[in-house]
Design a protein around this motif. Sequence first.
Motif, short mmCIF file in Angstrom:
data_model
loop_
_atom_site.label_atom_id
_atom_site.label_comp_id
_atom_site.label_asym_id
_atom_site.label_seq_id
_atom_site.Cartn_x
_atom_site.Cartn_y
_atom_site.Cartn_z
N TRP A 255 0.83 -1.21 0.00
CA TRP A 255 0.00 0.00 0.00
C TRP A 255 0.86 1.25 0.00
O TRP A 255 0.58 2.22 -0.70
CB TRP A 255 -0.92 0.00 1.22
CG TRP A 255 -2.09 -0.93 1.09
CD1 TRP A 255 -2.34 -1.80 0.07
CD2 TRP A 255 -3.15 -1.09 2.03
NE1 TRP A 255 -3.49 -2.50 0.32
CE2 TRP A 255 -4.02 -2.09 1.50
CE3 TRP A 255 -3.46 -0.51 3.24
CZ2 TRP A 255 -5.17 -2.49 2.17
CZ3 TRP A 255 -4.61 -0.91 3.91
CH2 TRP A 255 -5.46 -1.90 3.38
N TYR A 259 1.00 4.03 -2.99
CA TYR A 259 0.72 5.43 -2.70
C TYR A 259 1.86 6.32 -3.19
O TYR A 259 1.63 7.39 -3.77
CB TYR A 259 0.52 5.63 -1.19
CG TYR A 259 0.11 7.03 -0.82
CD1 TYR A 259 -1.22 7.43 -0.92
CD2 TYR A 259 1.05 7.97 -0.38
CE1 TYR A 259 -1.61 8.73 -0.59
CE2 TYR A 259 0.68 9.26 -0.06
CZ TYR A 259 -0.65 9.62 -0.16
OH TYR A 259 -1.02 10.92 0.14
N ARG A 267 -4.16 10.31 -4.93
CA ARG A 267 -3.78 10.06 -3.55
C ARG A 267 -4.88 10.28 -2.52
O ARG A 267 -4.98 9.49 -1.57
CB ARG A 267 -2.54 10.90 -3.22
CG ARG A 267 -1.28 10.35 -3.89
CD ARG A 267 -0.03 11.11 -3.51
NE ARG A 267 1.16 10.46 -4.07
CZ ARG A 267 2.40 10.90 -3.89
NH1 ARG A 267 2.61 12.00 -3.18
NH2 ARG A 267 3.42 10.25 -4.44
N PRO A 268 -5.72 11.30 -2.63
CA PRO A 268 -6.82 11.41 -1.65
C PRO A 268 -7.73 10.19 -1.65
O PRO A 268 -8.13 9.71 -0.57
CB PRO A 268 -7.56 12.67 -2.10
CG PRO A 268 -6.55 13.48 -2.83
CD PRO A 268 -5.69 12.47 -3.54
N ARG A 271 -5.88 7.34 0.09
CA ARG A 271 -5.87 7.51 1.55
C ARG A 271 -7.20 7.07 2.15
O ARG A 271 -7.25 6.37 3.16
CB ARG A 271 -5.58 8.97 1.92
CG ARG A 271 -4.14 9.40 1.69
CD ARG A 271 -3.84 10.70 2.45
NE ARG A 271 -4.65 11.82 1.97
CZ ARG A 271 -4.29 12.66 0.99
NH1 ARG A 271 -3.14 12.49 0.37
NH2 ARG A 271 -5.08 13.67 0.66
N LEU A 272 -8.28 7.50 1.51
CA LEU A 272 -9.61 7.13 2.01
C LEU A 272 -9.85 5.64 1.88
O LEU A 272 -10.41 5.00 2.77
CB LEU A 272 -10.68 7.92 1.25
CG LEU A 272 -12.12 7.77 1.75
CD1 LEU A 272 -12.22 8.07 3.24
CD2 LEU A 272 -13.04 8.69 0.96
N TYR A 274 -7.59 3.29 1.95
CA TYR A 274 -6.81 2.60 2.97
C TYR A 274 -7.50 2.68 4.34
O TYR A 274 -7.62 1.68 5.06
CB TYR A 274 -5.41 3.21 3.08
CG TYR A 274 -4.52 3.00 1.89
CD1 TYR A 274 -4.83 2.03 0.92
CD2 TYR A 274 -3.37 3.75 1.70
CE1 TYR A 274 -4.01 1.83 -0.18
CE2 TYR A 274 -2.54 3.56 0.61
CZ TYR A 274 -2.86 2.60 -0.33
OH TYR A 274 -2.04 2.40 -1.42
N MET A 275 -7.96 3.88 4.70
CA MET A 275 -8.61 4.03 6.00
C MET A 275 -9.88 3.20 6.09
O MET A 275 -10.10 2.48 7.07
CB MET A 275 -8.94 5.50 6.25
CG MET A 275 -9.55 5.75 7.64
SD MET A 275 -9.86 7.49 7.98
CE MET A 275 -11.37 7.75 7.02
N TRP A 489 -11.27 13.95 2.66
CA TRP A 489 -10.61 13.17 1.60
C TRP A 489 -11.57 12.84 0.46
O TRP A 489 -11.18 12.80 -0.70
CB TRP A 489 -10.00 11.90 2.19
CG TRP A 489 -8.78 12.16 3.03
CD1 TRP A 489 -8.05 13.32 3.08
CD2 TRP A 489 -8.17 11.26 3.95
NE1 TRP A 489 -7.02 13.19 3.97
CE2 TRP A 489 -7.05 11.93 4.52
CE3 TRP A 489 -8.44 9.96 4.35
CZ2 TRP A 489 -6.22 11.33 5.46
CZ3 TRP A 489 -7.61 9.36 5.29
CH2 TRP A 489 -6.51 10.04 5.83
N HIS A 493 -11.03 13.82 -3.42
CA HIS A 493 -11.10 12.81 -4.49
C HIS A 493 -12.09 13.24 -5.56
O HIS A 493 -11.81 13.13 -6.76
CB HIS A 493 -11.50 11.46 -3.90
CG HIS A 493 -11.76 10.41 -4.93
ND1 HIS A 493 -10.77 9.79 -5.65
CD2 HIS A 493 -12.94 9.89 -5.38
CE1 HIS A 493 -11.30 8.92 -6.50
NE2 HIS A 493 -12.62 8.96 -6.35
#
Length: 500
Positions: A255, A259, A267-268, A271-272, A274-275, A489, A493
Amino acid sequence: MALSTSLPPGSTSRRASFAVVLAIELWERFGYYGMQAVLLLFMVQHLGVEDSQANLLMGAFAAMTYALPALGGWLGDRILGSRRAMLLGAMALTGGYALLAVATTRPALLTVAMAVIATANGLFKPNAANLVRRIYQGDDAELDAAFTLYYMAVNVGSTVSTLLMPWLQERFGPATAFAACAAGVFLGLCFYALRRSQVASIGSAPDFRPVPVARYGTILLGAAATIGGLSLLLQHGPLARDAVWLAGALVLLCWAAMYRRAAPADRPGLRLAYMLSIQGMSYFVFYQQMTTSLTLFALRAVRDEFKLGGVTLFSLSAGQFQAFNPIWIMLASPVLAWIYRRLAQAGRDLSIAQKFTVGFALVTVAFVIWWLAALAGGTGRVTPWVMVLAYAALSVGELLVGGLGLAVIARYVPASISAFMMGSYFLAVGVAMYVGSMMANLAAAGRTAATSGAMEGAGLYAGLFLRLAEAAGGITVLFALLLPLARTWDRQHAAAHPGA
């Protein structure tokens, strides 16, 4: 033939393509959940395996089953194509369940059969889901509804098999139950063969070019090596545990690498993704209780007769209680899909992060119910209606969390790495399920005391259910605190991908 990445909204071809993928997934789930309903009981009741050992073996098996899709997704994206990988996985699953039937008289083959199933699932699972993503690409509202209905429809297969396989095991023996699982997946393959033209224009790039015979040979050798390695790990618990942690660490490294290489505009969303993937993964710590602690709770601490007004309505065996999960999913899925559409039409659609928060609140409610029932049951058995009520909360929570985990990937991850990301999500789920089996042993560890009379009945499970309720409640609060970050995020996106 040109690669089709999407189909026109509302088109007949879109619905037909979705129906084909849905059918083979339904039969695959028939086989998998049927096997899952009887495997733990087979080990405990027929092979004499201790509770704690059986829990961890189920956890390692689940982790491997969910870890291999990371590799299967890559093979689908880059080498075989999503359609080919899905079909090869279904064929191997048929063989794996048949091998389990043989293992009932040759127990040495048990871990080999489990390794075949885990490897085959690695090919099937991410690539079937990726085909759904490609069918509904570019239509987020329909995508959420499609994945929810997809989740509902495949539970038709799991409901039937979860009720049928324990009955077959009790009446005709475990070999018959496992053979029926194999027959189900074979029927799914037959249906696909009859309707394959309806998905001929859907797939990943390698589906539209020939694969050299030599490459198939390499893949088969790799699969054989994987099966051998997994079988060895399943036979040695500490090795399996270390492999699970290593796999989880490798996903995090992948991951991070994705990234770093991603375009700034992507990237936004990453990030979302992944979270939310980590949040979705957390649910499966609790989901794993269905095949471990809740099955043993049903076996040892729940009455099997459902009574109303003193009249016995029907009875269920321990394995059959798992059927409440898909039953509630089928009942709740159309309602949730309708709510999603109405909210979207009114411009008040709930974000996936909000759905996750509500879902974990329901998971908390489920384990509070089980905890209170276990306390009240003491050294005796509790009413089976407790299972109906608690499974309702847990299953709707699954729809709001587990059922939308793949939609996170489809919405926020670039198409070029979506199958791999789906596979890595399943790997993270596998790690969570292994943790769930470790938690299940909080009750299994007391089994020796229970058999000696120091503790027995429902009360043995009260401590476990309390800890699970506390954990789920804490996660709910954490998710609520992260909602502002998720909204930020998501807006970033959307701004970077206005046409998505």
